[in-house]
Design a protein around this motif. Sequence first.
Motif, PDB file in Angstrom:
ATOM      1  N   THR A 154       0.819  -1.214   0.000  1.00 17.16           N
ATOM      2  CA  THR A 154       0.000   0.000   0.000  1.00 17.16           C
ATOM      3  C   THR A 154       0.853   1.265   0.000  1.00 17.16           C
ATOM      4  OG1 THR A 154      -0.172  -0.102   2.415  1.00 17.16           O
ATOM      5  CG2 THR A 154      -1.938  -1.126   1.145  1.00 17.16           C
ATOM      6  N   SER A 275      -8.309   6.777   2.974  1.00 20.18           N
ATOM      7  CA  SER A 275      -7.693   5.834   2.033  1.00 20.18           C
ATOM      8  C   SER A 275      -6.258   5.516   2.407  1.00 20.18           C
ATOM      9  CB  SER A 275      -7.743   6.405   0.611  1.00 20.18           C
ATOM     10  OG  SER A 275      -7.020   7.628   0.533  1.00 20.18           O
ATOM     11  N   PRO A 279      -6.394   1.477   3.774  1.00 20.44           N
ATOM     12  CA  PRO A 279      -6.527   1.156   2.347  1.00 20.44           C
ATOM     13  C   PRO A 279      -7.445  -0.037   2.142  1.00 20.44           C
ATOM     14  CG  PRO A 279      -4.217   1.413   2.988  1.00 20.44           C
ATOM     15  CD  PRO A 279      -5.012   1.381   4.249  1.00 20.44           C
ATOM     16  N   HIS A 280      -8.018  -0.103   0.968  1.00 23.95           N
ATOM     17  CA  HIS A 280      -8.975  -1.170   0.682  1.00 23.95           C
ATOM     18  C   HIS A 280      -8.377  -2.555   0.904  1.00 23.95           C
ATOM     19  CE1 HIS A 280     -12.300  -3.247  -1.271  1.00 23.95           C
ATOM     20  NE2 HIS A 280     -11.417  -3.904  -2.013  1.00 23.95           N
TER      21      HIS A 280
END
Length: 542
Positions: A154, A275, A279-280
């Motif tokens: 990330t 984000s 993070p996803h």
Amino acid sequence: MRRAIRSFPRFRAPSLTTAVTFAVVAVAAAFVFVQLEPRLLLRNTTPSGGDMGAHVWLPAYLRDHLLPHGRLTGWTPDWYDGFPALVFYFPLPSLMIVALSTILPYGIAFKLITVLGVVTLPVAAWAFGKLSGMRAPGPACLAVATVPFLFDRTFTIYGGNIPSTLAGEFAFSISLSLTLLFLGVFAKGLVTGKYRALAAGLLALIALCHIVPTFFALIGAALLLALRFDRQRLKWALPVFLVGGALVAFWVIPFLMRIAYTNDMGWEKLTAYRSNLVPHNDRWVALLALAGAVAALVMRRRTGTFLALLAAVSGLGFILAPQGRLWNARLLPFWVISLYLLAGVAVAELGRALGRGWDGLEVEPVAAHLDEDVGQHDHAPAPADAAPPTAPLPRAARSTAGETNAGWVTPVVALLAALWFVALPLHILDHTPVLKSAFPTNDRSFIPDWVKWNYTGYEGKASNPEYQGLISTMTTVGKERGCGRAMWEYEPELDRLGTPMALMLLPYWTHDCIQSMEGLFFESAASTPYHFLNQSELSARP
């Protein structure tokens, strides 16, 4: 003779939990090392790739010019028409490379030091858990938790993980590993009253590796002290900070006195908080970390509570840090590693609960839980020269989880799960057709390609003949027309040589005859903005 033999301590075979813990930590560190391609690390090439391909210059300059004159810092004409070397950058990693290069080729020594921080991080996390008083399987689970952190994609330049290390932030990685060890020693010292000199020495080493993790170490130590605060512990802790600062004063004081001469690169503060913080791809880590934090607070686990506070401080620091010299993005690695360690806490607590049954969820005496180890009461630290107790603590006061199945089953299961999670995007399973078909994935990590790009070195690139031809030409120019500085035009295609910064090594290859107007340490040179203005005018694609 018999009396002398009886005076030796009797050997005791390690318990199953101890043996498995050792194996789990060793496998975690070995896995990281293997993914960094030992065959390339031990090949005598000059590492390339990103900033790392330019970092090659600094230890060599230290070895050839500064140390022979008894200096650790000094002026160099090699970059930016002159700048102070190692005044605003950290000297210990370069010193380590120089020292190791006395017995190994320079390229190999450089590469081994660059991976030192990431390979030792699982060991440092285990040591932190053990020294801070976590019961089995906690320390082993913390070690396992660092493996997915190291392969986290990330972020790629902020520091701590493998991508950042490959980008050139290896000093940060070494400092982060030392920070976890320091926090463990500091926590242990608050209980025993010992290890003050060791803690002070580790704090100095952290600062000599990288200044940003030093703040993390100091904040962490302050939180550990606050969780156990009393006058006697404060009396123990203050010399750690004072002596640690004194040991590193020879470098830190000039750094602080001259910081006004550094160049502010104006990195823009990251404001996409959600984000960046969650993070996803890392939502599962956040959920596990939340579970670990809740479990630690409810069950009064001191180490887990400390990690929850450390995560909160790191996250708030990222959000609240103002626009300035300290780029708030540099605080993200501390938030992320805190989440992964808290995830390790959650796994440990789950394994312990399953091992003991639901009755294990009952809260034990408060003092016992505050120190994690039931046999270690919450008392003020004893003097360093105090004699050890003559009798063991009552059996009822000892940990009830040390020799349960959870002590060895949980770390093994956690390690297998972590390795499987990391191995999928690395496509390690592709070598086994059965596993490849059973666990198909379209996700492909860029880390293996980056490792090969960096550690095959400049010599391993298809364009190396062109690069060597350029260096040979510049060497000839220096011999025929005299040494001097080269202003070279930037273009993206320079990356084919090994890194867009490949020509920064002109002084390295020409033995300081031909210097490069452009260099790596942008903040260290007051002339950096003017150089880039010139380059923008003189390059077709600046």
